[in-house]
Motif scaffolding. Structure first.
Motif, PDB file in Angstrom:
ATOM      1  N   UNK A 119       9.444   3.250  -4.996  1.00 52.70           N
ATOM      2  CA  UNK A 119       8.358   3.998  -4.654  1.00 52.70           C
ATOM      3  C   UNK A 119       8.004   3.562  -3.306  1.00 52.70           C
ATOM      4  N   UNK A 120       6.929   4.058  -2.734  1.00 54.41           N
ATOM      5  CA  UNK A 120       6.145   3.673  -1.671  1.00 54.41           C
ATOM      6  C   UNK A 120       4.531   3.180  -2.182  1.00 54.41           C
ATOM      7  N   UNK A 121       4.362   1.885  -1.662  1.00 48.54           N
ATOM      8  CA  UNK A 121       3.032   1.444  -1.891  1.00 48.54           C
ATOM      9  C   UNK A 121       2.624   0.763  -0.935  1.00 48.54           C
ATOM     10  N   UNK A 122       1.244   0.612  -0.716  1.00 49.02           N
ATOM     11  CA  UNK A 122       0.485   0.153   0.456  1.00 49.02           C
ATOM     12  C   UNK A 122      -0.949  -0.164   0.209  1.00 49.02           C
ATOM     13  N   UNK A 123      -1.692  -0.838   1.288  1.00 52.25           N
ATOM     14  CA  UNK A 123      -3.032  -0.867   0.982  1.00 52.25           C
ATOM     15  C   UNK A 123      -3.735  -0.149   2.184  1.00 52.25           C
ATOM     16  N   UNK A 131      -9.396   1.342  10.256  1.00 49.69           N
ATOM     17  CA  UNK A 131      -8.510   1.457   9.295  1.00 49.69           C
ATOM     18  C   UNK A 131      -7.059   1.421   9.143  1.00 49.69           C
ATOM     19  N   UNK A 132      -6.326   0.756   8.277  1.00 50.31           N
ATOM     20  CA  UNK A 132      -4.909   0.332   8.320  1.00 50.31           C
ATOM     21  C   UNK A 132      -4.223   0.458   7.252  1.00 50.31           C
ATOM     22  N   UNK A 133      -3.119   1.032   7.513  1.00 48.81           N
ATOM     23  CA  UNK A 133      -2.069   1.247   6.421  1.00 48.81           C
ATOM     24  C   UNK A 133      -1.337   0.075   6.436  1.00 48.81           C
ATOM     25  N   UNK A 134      -1.172  -0.824   5.446  1.00 50.90           N
ATOM     26  CA  UNK A 134      -0.747  -2.136   5.381  1.00 50.90           C
ATOM     27  C   UNK A 134       0.305  -1.727   4.068  1.00 50.90           C
ATOM     28  N   UNK A 135       1.747  -1.889   4.650  1.00 51.74           N
ATOM     29  CA  UNK A 135       2.857  -1.728   3.666  1.00 51.74           C
ATOM     30  C   UNK A 135       3.075  -2.791   2.764  1.00 51.74           C
ATOM     31  N   UNK A 136       3.255  -2.513   1.396  1.00 51.59           N
ATOM     32  CA  UNK A 136       3.366  -3.484   0.286  1.00 51.59           C
ATOM     33  C   UNK A 136       4.543  -4.379   0.671  1.00 51.59           C
ATOM     34  N   UNK A 137       5.510  -4.055   0.941  1.00 49.21           N
ATOM     35  CA  UNK A 137       6.562  -4.955   1.526  1.00 49.21           C
ATOM     36  C   UNK A 137       6.140  -6.033   2.575  1.00 49.21           C
ATOM     37  N   UNK A 138       5.217  -5.615   3.352  1.00 47.64           N
ATOM     38  CA  UNK A 138       4.669  -6.420   4.524  1.00 47.64           C
ATOM     39  C   UNK A 138       3.832  -7.521   3.802  1.00 47.64           C
TER      40      UNK A 138
END
Lengths: 188, 188
Positions: A119-123, A131-138
């Motif tokens: 799945x794709x997850x992020x904050x 505004x930032x899309x910050x990847x869950x993996x990062x």
């Protein structure tokens, strides 16, 4: 010296301002989701707030006692290009770092699971009027490789995808997500 | 002749029995989801019940007035093998047909959207002490090609994937889903 009245007033002011900021981000994300739904781009919904219902008045069909539960997942989820998408929105008032207290341990665990199942997850982080899309993996890599309890703003700027605000679309995070997916698929 | 007392009693009995049956299906699906989560097979959650909060007692941190909202999506969603999964559980007391009044128009619309975006959606139907995974595509085809307001039991038996109940796993719908996916991917 003590200024209880003043302190209380200040606290209340901060509380309202904080709540407004949170609501604002939620509001512009809801606008974006409505736009995506209308234009058939993505189907993303905010999950209902989890509550524990204690008492119901069946005659009036009303809930008369309930309390908020702590969320164990993230606030938004849905489907985009056949992919499972889940994310949370976090507004940060501190200008130099994003405190990890914003995210509960079981939410981190949940993000790890989602990523493991492709799945794709992020904050979506709102900070310094950007505004930032910050990847869950990062995020998870940062937590595993650092003892810090907060993420420096400079790290977020360098390691996320900035989201543009568009008066028509609201916060166009799908455009940023496309850039993230490009990088992810290139890696494979 | 009129038996209001008896009728009322009967109604109440049916109401309780109906609620129990609904709860039972929800309960065995929750068991399955807990099993899948524990064994790292799939990550599926029941969405919180959508409610409209009218009044909050901030001092006690309690909700003192709220009412139930109608759901516009399905009850469960999550990720399995990278696929977006969404479904609803419906218990049916009628032995010969499944009434389509069980599903709201906006839920049908939502299912169409999910399928268009390559998500997987379906119903879990409990009927005649058996459980069926009924694919969203089959449901929508049935609605578009029939004037009927209910689906005959024989149609459900022939056009769905029966779900086995397992004491360890609960209602093992992922096993039935695997069979559905096999058919779906073979078609491509």
């Amino acid at each position: 010296m003590n200024y209880p009245g003043k302190a209380k007033k200040q606290f209340k002011k901060e509380l309202i301002s904080h709540a407004n900021r949170g609501m604002e981000l939620e509001h512009i994300i809801n606008d974006a989701n409505a736009y995506y739904l209308d234009k058939n781009i993505a189907i993303i919904y905010k999950k209902p707030t989890p509550i524990n219902i204690v008492k119901i008045d069946y005659d009036k069909k009303r809930i008369t006692d309930a309390f908020f539960k702590e969320a164990s997942t993230l606030d938004y989820n849905g489907v985009y290009k056949g992919l499972y998408i889940e994310f949370d929105a976090k507004e940060c008032n501190n200008k130099t770092s994003f405190t990890l207290r914003n995210i509960h341990d079981h939410q981190i665990k949940h993000m790890e699971r989602i990523l493991e199942h492709h799945g794709i997850c992020f904050l979506i982080i709102g900070m310094n009027c950007r505004y930032f899309l910050f990847d869950g993996n990062t995020l998870i890599d940062f937590i595993n490789n650092n003892d810090r309890k907060s993420i420096p703003y400079s790290f977020i700027v360098e390691n996320s995808f900035e989201i543009k605000y568009n008066y028509l679309k609201g916060l166009d995070y799908i455009e940023a997500l496309d850039r993230l997916l490009e990088v992810k698929y290139e890696k494979r």
